[in-house]
Design a protein around this motif. Sequence first.
Motif, PDB file in Angstrom:
ATOM      1  N   TYR A 191       0.579  54.851  -3.433  1.00  0.00           N
ATOM      2  CA  TYR A 191       0.097  55.734  -2.369  1.00  0.00           C
ATOM      3  C   TYR A 191      -0.482  57.035  -2.936  1.00  0.00           C
ATOM      4  CZ  TYR A 191       2.465  52.789   1.108  1.00  0.00           C
ATOM      5  OH  TYR A 191       2.860  51.743   1.914  1.00  0.00           O
ATOM      6  N   SER A 192       0.055  57.508  -4.057  1.00  0.00           N
ATOM      7  CA  SER A 192      -0.434  58.757  -4.644  1.00  0.00           C
ATOM      8  C   SER A 192      -1.730  58.571  -5.420  1.00  0.00           C
ATOM      9  CB  SER A 192       0.628  59.362  -5.571  1.00  0.00           C
ATOM     10  OG  SER A 192       0.815  58.554  -6.711  1.00  0.00           O
ATOM     11  N   HIS A 193      -2.111  57.304  -5.690  1.00  0.00           N
ATOM     12  CA  HIS A 193      -3.349  57.023  -6.420  1.00  0.00           C
ATOM     13  C   HIS A 193      -4.490  56.632  -5.481  1.00  0.00           C
ATOM     14  CE1 HIS A 193      -0.739  56.906  -9.952  1.00  0.00           C
ATOM     15  NE2 HIS A 193      -1.827  56.930 -10.700  1.00  0.00           N
ATOM     16  N   LYS A 194      -4.378  57.009  -4.222  1.00  0.00           N
ATOM     17  CA  LYS A 194      -5.371  56.578  -3.244  1.00  0.00           C
ATOM     18  C   LYS A 194      -6.795  56.965  -3.626  1.00  0.00           C
ATOM     19  CE  LYS A 194      -2.541  56.231   0.938  1.00  0.00           C
ATOM     20  NZ  LYS A 194      -2.918  54.868   1.296  1.00  0.00           N
ATOM     21  N   ASP A 195      -6.960  58.114  -4.311  1.00  0.00           N
ATOM     22  CA  ASP A 195      -8.306  58.582  -4.655  1.00  0.00           C
ATOM     23  C   ASP A 195      -8.743  58.141  -6.042  1.00  0.00           C
ATOM     24  OD1 ASP A 195      -8.479  59.897  -2.207  1.00  0.00           O
ATOM     25  OD2 ASP A 195      -7.496  61.692  -3.004  1.00  0.00           O
ATOM     26  N   ASN A 196      -7.887  57.372  -6.717  1.00  0.00           N
ATOM     27  CA  ASN A 196      -8.200  56.914  -8.066  1.00  0.00           C
ATOM     28  C   ASN A 196      -8.098  55.394  -8.132  1.00  0.00           C
ATOM     29  OD1 ASN A 196      -8.328  59.640  -9.114  1.00  0.00           O
ATOM     30  ND2 ASN A 196      -6.088  59.672  -8.950  1.00  0.00           N
ATOM     31  N   PRO A 197      -8.865  54.774  -9.054  1.00  0.00           N
ATOM     32  CA  PRO A 197      -8.764  53.318  -9.194  1.00  0.00           C
ATOM     33  C   PRO A 197      -7.355  52.912  -9.614  1.00  0.00           C
ATOM     34  CG  PRO A 197     -10.684  54.197 -10.372  1.00  0.00           C
ATOM     35  CD  PRO A 197      -9.859  55.375  -9.973  1.00  0.00           C
ATOM     36  N   LEU A 198      -6.825  51.882  -8.972  1.00  0.00           N
ATOM     37  CA  LEU A 198      -5.484  51.415  -9.298  1.00  0.00           C
ATOM     38  C   LEU A 198      -5.551  50.348 -10.387  1.00  0.00           C
ATOM     39  CD1 LEU A 198      -3.874  51.021  -5.757  1.00  0.00           C
ATOM     40  CD2 LEU A 198      -3.104  52.562  -7.552  1.00  0.00           C
ATOM     41  N   MET A 199      -4.589  50.412 -11.302  1.00  0.00           N
ATOM     42  CA  MET A 199      -4.494  49.370 -12.312  1.00  0.00           C
ATOM     43  C   MET A 199      -3.922  48.117 -11.662  1.00  0.00           C
ATOM     44  SD  MET A 199      -2.976  51.569 -15.503  1.00  0.00           S
ATOM     45  CE  MET A 199      -2.784  50.072 -16.491  1.00  0.00           C
ATOM     46  N   LYS A 200      -4.524  46.970 -11.954  1.00  0.00           N
ATOM     47  CA  LYS A 200      -4.056  45.715 -11.358  1.00  0.00           C
ATOM     48  C   LYS A 200      -2.605  45.444 -11.733  1.00  0.00           C
ATOM     49  CE  LYS A 200      -5.386  40.900 -10.658  1.00  0.00           C
ATOM     50  NZ  LYS A 200      -4.032  40.347 -10.801  1.00  0.00           N
ATOM     51  N   SER A 201      -2.210  45.833 -12.943  1.00  0.00           N
ATOM     52  CA  SER A 201      -0.835  45.589 -13.371  1.00  0.00           C
ATOM     53  C   SER A 201       0.156  46.356 -12.486  1.00  0.00           C
ATOM     54  CB  SER A 201      -0.656  46.003 -14.834  1.00  0.00           C
ATOM     55  OG  SER A 201      -0.955  47.385 -15.001  1.00  0.00           O
ATOM     56  N   MET A 202      -0.246  47.546 -12.029  1.00  0.00           N
ATOM     57  CA  MET A 202       0.634  48.334 -11.175  1.00  0.00           C
ATOM     58  C   MET A 202       0.800  47.676  -9.809  1.00  0.00           C
ATOM     59  SD  MET A 202       0.326  52.270  -9.796  1.00  0.00           S
ATOM     60  CE  MET A 202       0.557  53.025 -11.405  1.00  0.00           C
ATOM     61  N   THR A 203      -0.291  47.253  -9.198  1.00  0.00           N
ATOM     62  CA  THR A 203      -0.184  46.619  -7.883  1.00  0.00           C
ATOM     63  C   THR A 203       0.550  45.280  -7.982  1.00  0.00           C
ATOM     64  OG1 THR A 203      -2.395  45.649  -8.154  1.00  0.00           O
ATOM     65  CG2 THR A 203      -2.241  47.726  -6.954  1.00  0.00           C
ATOM     66  N   ASP A 204       0.306  44.540  -9.053  1.00  0.00           N
ATOM     67  CA  ASP A 204       1.003  43.260  -9.225  1.00  0.00           C
ATOM     68  C   ASP A 204       2.514  43.482  -9.345  1.00  0.00           C
ATOM     69  OD1 ASP A 204      -1.377  41.913  -9.123  1.00  0.00           O
ATOM     70  OD2 ASP A 204      -1.532  41.554 -11.282  1.00  0.00           O
ATOM     71  N   ARG A 205       2.903  44.517 -10.114  1.00  0.00           N
ATOM     72  CA  ARG A 205       4.319  44.822 -10.279  1.00  0.00           C
ATOM     73  C   ARG A 205       4.927  45.249  -8.942  1.00  0.00           C
ATOM     74  NH1 ARG A 205       9.253  44.217 -12.336  1.00  0.00           N
ATOM     75  NH2 ARG A 205      10.192  46.032 -13.324  1.00  0.00           N
ATOM     76  N   ALA A 206       4.208  46.084  -8.200  1.00  0.00           N
ATOM     77  CA  ALA A 206       4.711  46.554  -6.905  1.00  0.00           C
ATOM     78  C   ALA A 206       4.862  45.400  -5.927  1.00  0.00           C
ATOM     79  CB  ALA A 206       3.766  47.610  -6.339  1.00  0.00           C
ATOM     80  N   ILE A 207       3.864  44.526  -5.891  1.00  0.00           N
ATOM     81  CA  ILE A 207       3.918  43.380  -4.971  1.00  0.00           C
ATOM     82  C   ILE A 207       5.067  42.455  -5.344  1.00  0.00           C
ATOM     83  CG2 ILE A 207       2.703  41.257  -4.309  1.00  0.00           C
ATOM     84  CD1 ILE A 207       0.082  42.965  -4.475  1.00  0.00           C
ATOM     85  N   GLY A 208       5.204  42.157  -6.639  1.00  0.00           N
ATOM     86  CA  GLY A 208       6.273  41.269  -7.083  1.00  0.00           C
ATOM     87  C   GLY A 208       7.656  41.832  -6.762  1.00  0.00           C
ATOM     88  N   LEU A 209       7.832  43.122  -6.989  1.00  0.00           N
ATOM     89  CA  LEU A 209       9.122  43.757  -6.695  1.00  0.00           C
ATOM     90  C   LEU A 209       9.432  43.727  -5.205  1.00  0.00           C
ATOM     91  CD1 LEU A 209       9.144  46.856  -9.070  1.00  0.00           C
ATOM     92  CD2 LEU A 209      10.961  45.150  -8.900  1.00  0.00           C
ATOM     93  N   HIS A 210       8.450  44.057  -4.388  1.00  0.00           N
ATOM     94  CA  HIS A 210       8.683  44.073  -2.941  1.00  0.00           C
ATOM     95  C   HIS A 210       9.016  42.670  -2.428  1.00  0.00           C
ATOM     96  CE1 HIS A 210       7.231  48.217  -2.814  1.00  0.00           C
ATOM     97  NE2 HIS A 210       7.676  48.265  -1.570  1.00  0.00           N
ATOM     98  N   GLU A 211       8.321  41.664  -2.921  1.00  0.00           N
ATOM     99  CA  GLU A 211       8.613  40.298  -2.485  1.00  0.00           C
ATOM    100  C   GLU A 211      10.039  39.900  -2.871  1.00  0.00           C
ATOM    101  OE1 GLU A 211       4.113  38.345  -2.571  1.00  0.00           O
ATOM    102  OE2 GLU A 211       5.431  38.117  -4.320  1.00  0.00           O
ATOM    103  N   GLU A 212      10.457  40.281  -4.092  1.00  0.00           N
ATOM    104  CA  GLU A 212      11.817  39.953  -4.526  1.00  0.00           C
ATOM    105  C   GLU A 212      12.857  40.714  -3.704  1.00  0.00           C
ATOM    106  OE1 GLU A 212      14.578  39.770  -8.573  1.00  0.00           O
ATOM    107  OE2 GLU A 212      12.633  40.793  -8.637  1.00  0.00           O
ATOM    108  N   VAL A 213      12.616  41.994  -3.480  1.00  0.00           N
ATOM    109  CA  VAL A 213      13.584  42.802  -2.735  1.00  0.00           C
ATOM    110  C   VAL A 213      13.694  42.311  -1.294  1.00  0.00           C
ATOM    111  CG1 VAL A 213      14.072  45.115  -1.843  1.00  0.00           C
ATOM    112  CG2 VAL A 213      13.344  44.825  -4.212  1.00  0.00           C
TER     113      VAL A 213
END
Length: 477
Positions: free
Chosen positions: A340-362
């Motif tokens: 959410y804090s990187h809204k104005d900057n390009p996001l690294m795919k590794s970061m979004t993949d990690r976030a998605i994977g963690l949320h799905e597991e949790v």
Amino acid sequence: MTAFTAPHTHSDCIDIEQELVTNTQQTRRADSCTMSAAQSQTTLRARLEALQCHFTWDLDRSRSQLLILRDNLEDIGPVEGYPWLGHIYNLQAYVHYQLSSQDATLGSATGDALRCVRRATEAFRQIRNTVSDEGPWLVVNYGNLAWLSYHLGEPAECQSYVARAEALLNEYPSPSQGEPHPEICAEKAWTLMKFGTDSKRKAIEYFQKATGMDPQTAWHTSCVLAECAVERDAPEQDEILKKLGMAKERDPENVYLAVLYLERLAETGRVIEDEARAVAKRVLKKPVSSYSGLRPLLRVYRKYLSNDEATDLAEEALGRHPNERYLKSCLAKCYKWSIYSHKDNPLMKSMTDRAIGLHEEVISLYPHSSLHRKIALANIHAESADGMAHADRIYEEMLESTLEPAELQMLYNNYARYLAFRVKDSHKSITYHMKAAEITQPSNSRTSSINILRKIKERRMNRMCGEIEVFLANLQE
């Protein structure tokens, strides 16, 4: 031919009369037994309702609230020597019973609830370092056992526990006439802290009663924590900071308290980076528990250090205990903050993949209390380059699910924001803000949607302004 019937003799008449008397006496005895049983049941119910325990404290909550509370209690964990361990088990027993009485698939009242309340008994013995059942700290415990026995149709067991609770009250009267014993006040206060803001305010009152009669450090600390949770208005900040400081001196080993004190210091403008890192070392050494102080410390890191340092700290904690769902939940939240804090900057795919994977597991680890995590997962997908289809699918699944009014408000409010900022569909967004506002239950989500509708109306730049104006005028506050 008419059959001959012999006339009744005198002895026959006497036998018939005696039989009638006997039948009448038996009927009266049966009626008397029935009345006695009913009176006994009424008397038992009255004695139960006079007990101080979770079943008489007006703790009724919705199913979704109970499910969240169940998970929160499990995340505290059975930390050995923790002063509130018996109280945790007592509340868990009540929550398990309430859930199982609503939905048999969530556990058995005779199983989970009874196991928890008996663990509470053992926890009190260990904490008090006694092998005896005696002590006012067991009054609530016996009250819960009495009510569970009553609901399970075991009147003899029920009466036994009622009698034990009453005997303890007689043996250990309250030091303050007209008030419950301080042990009861403290347990009721701790329990009320697990509910909403109004309940927390009542908790403060009961903690103050308890510490006024018996100034135990754990009770004093919890009272200050309750005040910290409800008093967020600026005029109260200096007083709260002072109370936190005094509590910290009385309870120097309480890391959770130290973190909250540090957060309030930072709010006054004090630079606390070095102190935060020092506290982090203490937090990492604590057993895994939602009371370790990690979650509020991550909040301090995010606000006063950086999202990256908060994520690194959560990663380190999980690295030490890789199977703990609570730590995975903390880390997932850190990645959400970072995205959410990187809204104005390009996001690294590794970061979004990690976030998605963690949320799905949790979400899989908290299957009954993850609506807010599903919303976060949808929004994280929406931030990625090709994730809009996934986000739409997750929102559609949630909209089709069966939810309680407060959950619907939260979903409608978040979906309306998603429609406005990601899908760019202002008409549909307004419709869902109206849906959230139409549900009259007070909540932050409803207030948010009403405020957004008012701002749209005031700007006069949307073709639905007239419709919004009529809607707000007719809205039930």
